[in-house]
Design an enzyme around this catalytic site. Structure first.
Site, short mmCIF file in Angstrom:
data_model
loop_
_atom_site.label_atom_id
_atom_site.label_comp_id
_atom_site.label_asym_id
_atom_site.label_seq_id
_atom_site.Cartn_x
_atom_site.Cartn_y
_atom_site.Cartn_z
N LYS A 24 0.84 -1.22 0.00
CA LYS A 24 0.00 0.00 0.00
C LYS A 24 0.86 1.25 0.00
CE LYS A 24 -1.61 1.51 4.10
NZ LYS A 24 -1.39 2.90 4.52
N ASN A 25 1.87 1.27 0.89
CA ASN A 25 2.63 2.51 1.06
C ASN A 25 3.61 2.78 -0.07
OD1 ASN A 25 1.18 3.02 3.31
ND2 ASN A 25 2.76 2.39 4.77
N CYS A 118 -5.50 7.64 9.46
CA CYS A 118 -5.54 7.07 10.80
C CYS A 118 -5.27 8.14 11.85
CB CYS A 118 -4.47 5.97 10.93
SG CYS A 118 -4.96 4.41 10.23
N ARG A 123 -0.77 14.89 13.12
CA ARG A 123 -0.01 14.53 11.92
C ARG A 123 0.07 15.78 11.04
NH1 ARG A 123 -1.76 8.73 9.64
NH2 ARG A 123 0.29 8.81 8.67
N ASP A 307 4.74 0.80 12.33
CA ASP A 307 3.58 0.08 11.79
C ASP A 307 3.48 -1.35 12.32
OD1 ASP A 307 3.08 2.34 10.37
OD2 ASP A 307 3.84 1.59 8.47
N ARG A 399 -8.60 -0.33 4.51
CA ARG A 399 -7.70 0.68 3.92
C ARG A 399 -6.34 0.09 3.60
NH1 ARG A 399 -6.58 4.62 7.78
NH2 ARG A 399 -5.09 5.12 6.16
C1 EPZ Z 1 4.24 6.89 6.38
O1 EPZ Z 1 3.42 7.92 6.89
C2 EPZ Z 1 3.34 5.68 6.24
N1 EPZ Z 1 2.26 6.00 5.32
C3 EPZ Z 1 2.80 5.28 7.61
O2 EPZ Z 1 2.06 4.09 7.44
C4 EPZ Z 1 3.97 5.02 8.56
O3 EPZ Z 1 3.47 4.76 9.84
C5 EPZ Z 1 4.89 6.25 8.60
O4 EPZ Z 1 5.32 6.60 7.25
C6 EPZ Z 1 6.13 6.03 9.45
O5 EPZ Z 1 6.86 4.94 8.94
C7 EPZ Z 1 2.47 5.93 4.01
O6 EPZ Z 1 3.56 5.63 3.52
C8 EPZ Z 1 1.31 6.17 3.12
P1 EPZ Z 1 6.11 10.40 8.37
P2 EPZ Z 1 3.92 9.44 6.84
O7 EPZ Z 1 5.93 11.66 7.59
O8 EPZ Z 1 4.68 9.68 5.60
C9 EPZ Z 1 5.89 13.79 11.77
C10 EPZ Z 1 0.31 2.58 7.86
O9 EPZ Z 1 -0.14 2.04 8.90
N2 EPZ Z 1 5.68 14.80 10.70
O10 EPZ Z 1 7.37 9.65 8.25
O11 EPZ Z 1 2.72 10.26 7.14
C11 EPZ Z 1 4.66 12.89 11.94
O12 EPZ Z 1 3.64 13.54 12.67
C12 EPZ Z 1 0.68 4.05 7.84
O13 EPZ Z 1 0.43 1.99 6.78
C13 EPZ Z 1 5.62 16.14 11.03
O14 EPZ Z 1 5.77 16.51 12.20
O15 EPZ Z 1 4.88 9.42 8.09
C14 EPZ Z 1 5.23 11.69 12.61
O16 EPZ Z 1 5.35 11.91 13.98
C15 EPZ Z 1 0.23 4.81 9.03
N3 EPZ Z 1 5.40 17.05 10.04
C16 EPZ Z 1 6.63 11.59 11.99
O17 EPZ Z 1 6.90 12.88 11.41
C17 EPZ Z 1 5.23 16.70 8.75
O18 EPZ Z 1 5.03 17.58 7.88
C18 EPZ Z 1 6.75 10.52 10.91
O19 EPZ Z 1 5.81 10.74 9.90
C19 EPZ Z 1 5.30 15.32 8.40
C20 EPZ Z 1 5.52 14.38 9.40
#
Ligand code: EPZ
Length: 421
Positions: A24-25, A118, A123, A307, A399
């Site tokens: 998915k990701n 989610c 986020r 995850d 999802r």
């Molecule tokens: C990706 O989300 C994945 N989603 C998530 O998978 C996964 O949990 C996550 O990476 C971490 O590995 C997809 O790839 C579609 P991040 P993403 O930006 O890109 C903070 C699942 O279950 N942050 O690496 O949204 C954020 O709040 C899902 O399949 C900011 O502060 O994750 C978090 O604490 C859920 N500001 C951390 O960074 C921003 O602008 C990591 O988020 C962006 C992120």
């Protein structure tokens, strides 16, 4: 209104082989990247998920004609004509933010609202917007709409304060058609990023170092559609392995890439499961007794993934003794714990740490999936529980998992989805 539920009756060890779905990701950013290409992109091995349908809908709304047949998504980037993603689509999934980089790169503009997805705690999208600004985009916000404009993005040197997966992907997609070179330092290293770069390079992009901390992107004039196979889903593979560990038995997950799963396999080995690594096959023998894990922390790849935290929590309910899991990525990723407690688990959450006192038998009851992986963890726990667990809230599972109950059933679990229409 009646809703679907999954019934799982625990106590049956799992046996057999199963092929893991496409990731998915990876599929979601690849679909967004199709916007950047002139002509048709054909993505194979795309899982049939509601998030994928939502991404198809967004593509069609902006003029990138997309359709899914079986596990293949075809998207024609030639007709992209709109740069606005409606709020109703943005709310459906977090990954809608992945359209920001490609729309800015292709159309010089993107209008969006805050993405949904989610509920894992705050986020924000500040790092996404900041990166686009540093590449020359002007950002304004009125009435909840965020408008990003850049006649032409400019390659630049960018350092990420945190290795965000989504921001890294957006920068890659924004930079491929930008003027000049971009050097991204502090990039996320998740395997889905290397998959995105492989697709973009196959379309004519010039990206080096994806999957490492420093990525170099040389802007090119045009990209062309290609045919590409989405990588296997490492978290879906971990879900199946955790199912085997929780239920007991011996299973084989086909098409899983061991190199993407090392931290997960190491954690399962710590519990006493025996793991066999073969090219694109992972074998798990759960043995008879599981051992607790003294302390494990979620961190960006290649460390143990957030995850998989809920999934491992469910497995550790079977391990006699005390385990400790620390969640460092998302603030609210312990929502499954309340439901596990209803099944008789002994878990204490304090801040970002969960202490699991395993070994007491769980019992089936009615539980609710609160998010995608937390929902999968309830099913994993149900496999070791006495009696029948009824899982509601399947919109979260849908999802991210294709035919969730059927897959467990194919391994011998007493699992079925009941549909009420
Ligand atoms: C990706 O989300 C994945 N989603 C998530 O998978 C996964 O949990 C996550 O990476 C971490 O590995 C997809 O790839 C579609 P991040 P993403 O930006 O890109 C903070 C699942 O279950 N942050 O690496 O949204 C954020 O709040 C899902 O399949 C900011 O502060 O994750 C978090 O604490 C859920 N500001 C951390 O960074 C921003 O602008 C990591 O988020 C962006 C992120």
């Amino acid at each position: 209104m009646a809703e679907d539920v999954i019934h799982i009756t625990g106590g049956k060890p799992l046996h057999g082989e199963v092929t893991v779905q496409g990731a998915k990701n990876s599929a979601l950013p690849l679909m967004a990247a199709a916007i950047l290409c002139d002509g048709i992109s054909v993505l194979e091995n795309v899982p049939r998920l509601t998030d994928v349908c939502a991404a198809c809908r967004i593509l069609n709304r902006i003029g990138c004609t997309a359709q899914m047949q079986g596990h293949t998504v075809t998207a024609d980037g030639s007709g992209v004509s709109s740069a606005e993603i409606p709020d109703s689509d943005m709310r459906k999934m977090r990954s809608s933010i992945m359209f920001l980089g490609p729309l800015l790169g292709r159309m010089g503009e993107c209008t969006l609202t805050m993405p949904g997805g989610c509920e894992l705690g705050p986020r924000p999208i500040d790092l996404h917007l900041d990166a686009m600004q540093r590449m020359g985009a002007k950002i304004t916000e009125t009435d909840g709409k965020i408008v990003c404009r850049a006649a032409k993005l400019k390659g630049t040197n960018l350092t990420l304060a945190y290795p965000s997966v989504g921001v890294t992907e957006n920068v890659l997609m924004a930079a491929v058609l930008a003027d000049g070179d971009t050097i991204l330092t502090g990039a996320a290293r998740e395997p889905e990023i290397a998959d995105l770069a492989s697709f973009l390079n196959a379309c004519g992009a010039k990206i080096q170092g994806a999957g490492e901390s420093i990525v170099r992107i040389q802007g090119v004039k045009k990209l062309y559609g290609t045919t590409y196979r989405v990588m296997p889903d490492r978290i879906a593979a971990m879900t199946l392995l955790c199912a085997g560990a929780s239920a007991g038995g011996t299973i084989c997950v086909r098409e899983a890439r061991t190199q993407d799963l090392e931290s997960c396999l190491a954690a399962l080995e710590q519990t006493g499961c025996r793991i066999g690594r073969c090219s694109e096959r992972i074998y798990l023998d759960a043995g008879t007794n599981l051992k607790p894990i003294r302390c494990l922390r979620t961190l960006p790849y290649p460390a143990f993934p957030t995850d998989a935290q809920a999934l491992l929590t469910a497995v550790l309910c079977r391990a006699k003794g005390t385990s400790l899991l620390e969640e460092t990525i998302f603030e609210s990723r312990f929502k499954h714990v309340g439901e596990l407690l209803r099944m008789g688990a002994e878990i204490r959450v304090s801040g970002r740490t969960a202490v699991i006192c395993g070994g007491n038998p769980l019992h089936g009851t009615e539980v609710e999936a609160m998010d995608l992986r937390g929902g999968a963890a309830l099913a994993v726990a149900a496999l070791q529980a006495e009696g029948t667990t009824v899982i509601r809230g399947l919109q979260h599972l849908d999802r991210g998992y294709e035919d969730f109950a059927e897959t467990f059933h194919s391994l011998g679990a007493a699992a079925k989805r009941l549909s009420f229409s």
